[in-house]
Design an enzyme around this catalytic site. Sequence first.
Site, PDB file in Angstrom:
ATOM      1  N   HIS A 234      13.290 -10.492 -17.707  1.00  0.00           N
ATOM      2  CA  HIS A 234      13.693 -10.850 -19.241  1.00  0.00           C
ATOM      3  C   HIS A 234      12.871  -9.662 -19.993  1.00  0.00           C
ATOM      4  CE1 HIS A 234      15.038 -11.843 -22.931  1.00  0.00           C
ATOM      5  NE2 HIS A 234      16.188 -12.605 -22.324  1.00  0.00           N
ATOM      6  N   ARG A 280      19.489  -5.696 -18.984  1.00  0.00           N
ATOM      7  CA  ARG A 280      18.262  -6.195 -19.205  1.00  0.00           C
ATOM      8  C   ARG A 280      17.565  -5.572 -18.227  1.00  0.00           C
ATOM      9  NH1 ARG A 280      18.839 -12.676 -18.684  1.00  0.00           N
ATOM     10  NH2 ARG A 280      19.639 -12.444 -20.844  1.00  0.00           N
ATOM     11  N   HIS A 341      12.535 -14.043 -14.956  1.00  0.00           N
ATOM     12  CA  HIS A 341      13.400 -14.912 -15.807  1.00  0.00           C
ATOM     13  C   HIS A 341      14.425 -15.593 -14.697  1.00  0.00           C
ATOM     14  CE1 HIS A 341      15.670 -16.107 -19.218  1.00  0.00           C
ATOM     15  NE2 HIS A 341      16.734 -15.763 -18.674  1.00  0.00           N
TER      16      HIS A 341
END
Length: 544
Positions: A234, A280, A341
């Site tokens: 992330h 991302r 993440h």
Amino acid sequence: MNSADAEVKCDVLVIGSGIAGLSFALKAAKFGEIVVITKNALSDCATNLAQAGLAAVFSSEDSFNAHMQDTMTVGDGLCHAGIAEQIISSGPDRIQELASWGVQFSKNDKNDLDLGLEAGHSHRRIVHAKDITGAEVHRALRTAVLQNPQIQVHEQHIAINLNIHAGRCLGAYVLDKTQDFVKNISARVTVLATGGLGKSFLFTSNPDVASGDGIAMAYRAGATIMNMEFIQFHPTLLYHPYAKSFLISEALRGEGARLIDGEGNRFMSNYDSRLELAPRDCVARAIDSELKRTGVDHLYLDISFKDPKFVKKRFPGIYDKCLSLGINIAEEPIPIVPAAHYAIGGVRTTLSGVTNIPNLLAIGETACTGFHGANRLASNSLLEAAVMAHYGAKECSDILQKNRSVQSFSPWHAGDAVDSDESVVVSQNWMELRLLMSNYVGIVRSDKRLRRATKRIVLLQNEIDQYYWDFKITSDLIELRNLADVAQMIIDSALHRKESRGVHYTVDYPQKRQSAKDTLIRKSVMSDIIDLNEKNGTGSPKNK
Ligand code: SIN
């Protein structure tokens, strides 16, 4: 059933207490007696920390097709289209179901669901509860589970190993941490819902419990594991010495927040024309590159140019948390770093969680259905977990019909194990593992770094194995052993993929190969479980 019993019998054993485990338990409770075990408190799970929400098609401008397209584009050629279609079309029903269990989703002025936006989505479709969606979902699930007489919850219980007999799963050996005592929990169906493995990296948005337990246990038991190289980073974890694993949600970028350096300059235009709303992996790589280029240890995300009233109302959780650490996000930029993440890979399953081991299901982040492909679209994971729990419960009902009796297995034997005189070694090994994974198996990889990681992980694994055999089992040791196993799988899978795709980026093979393939691994010789079962028939992995 007495919690102090050495043997606990139930119809269904659910290991893990996030959205996957608890919503599965609620549904499967219609078919049998459920035991949910969780290694800390019921609320210690990644779901409880999730901020943004669940992606689902509700807007009249949106369509299942558009959600499919966005998922497949971000998934970079590796999404399993049939699975994606089923998950996406089931989304609105699962949201209604969560609402019927008491989840209070945010509504707009017209009393419709307030739909947020995140990177990679072509439409507003993030169903959320302000910026504390996971906590609200988990609150409602916990309440429903604790009121259900068919479900027993055992907190502070950590699974050690699955018990496999004649190729079928009979349950698990479980350490009751409060009594320092290993039980066998036998079940007609065992469900792994233990979440991810972020704790194998230095910076992570995951809670402390995310040590890859389900994936590691399934691997040791002979399950097929898929696509472990795809670790999603992330872009924006709060960078602060006292902020452990606190995420700054992508929903901020969805509302216009900008990434800037220490001088206040935006930098995303140097990397991607979609700027802060690039997928991302692109944003995480851009930040990683800026950090390496300039030598600073963090960058910033800025939303302070927006109306402070909007910021406080839309992001109350992040506002309060940051303010408690002396950062007013309505007035100043937020220090951030990228962080591990989400584990895109996991135990290879069907949509219903079926693994290659009879009577063993895996659901949620522990599983890998192929929905996310090589990169996960934001807010598709809670959705997948809820849908898998739904189909998994149906599958469970079928298994229970066929598999009518619970089969016992022999008790755990500690062998010659003694109390460790050097428990500090466990925390030292854990730190070494997290450092090596972050330095050599992070956002940007190379064959050389991965080979270095292999050498070190093998040494670490030997040391950990020695520890496992010689000393009395503890929760920290179980987690460390699992982390080392998943780390090994990540490194092996990353070395195997000779291309860059989705979140796996290697400087040695920067291009994508023409044909997209999943990476599958399976332990061929299950030396610590099956061989010993065959020799002494006890099924106890600690027997020497
Ligand atoms: C976030 O709030 O940015 C996380 C959403 C997700 O990972 O799906």
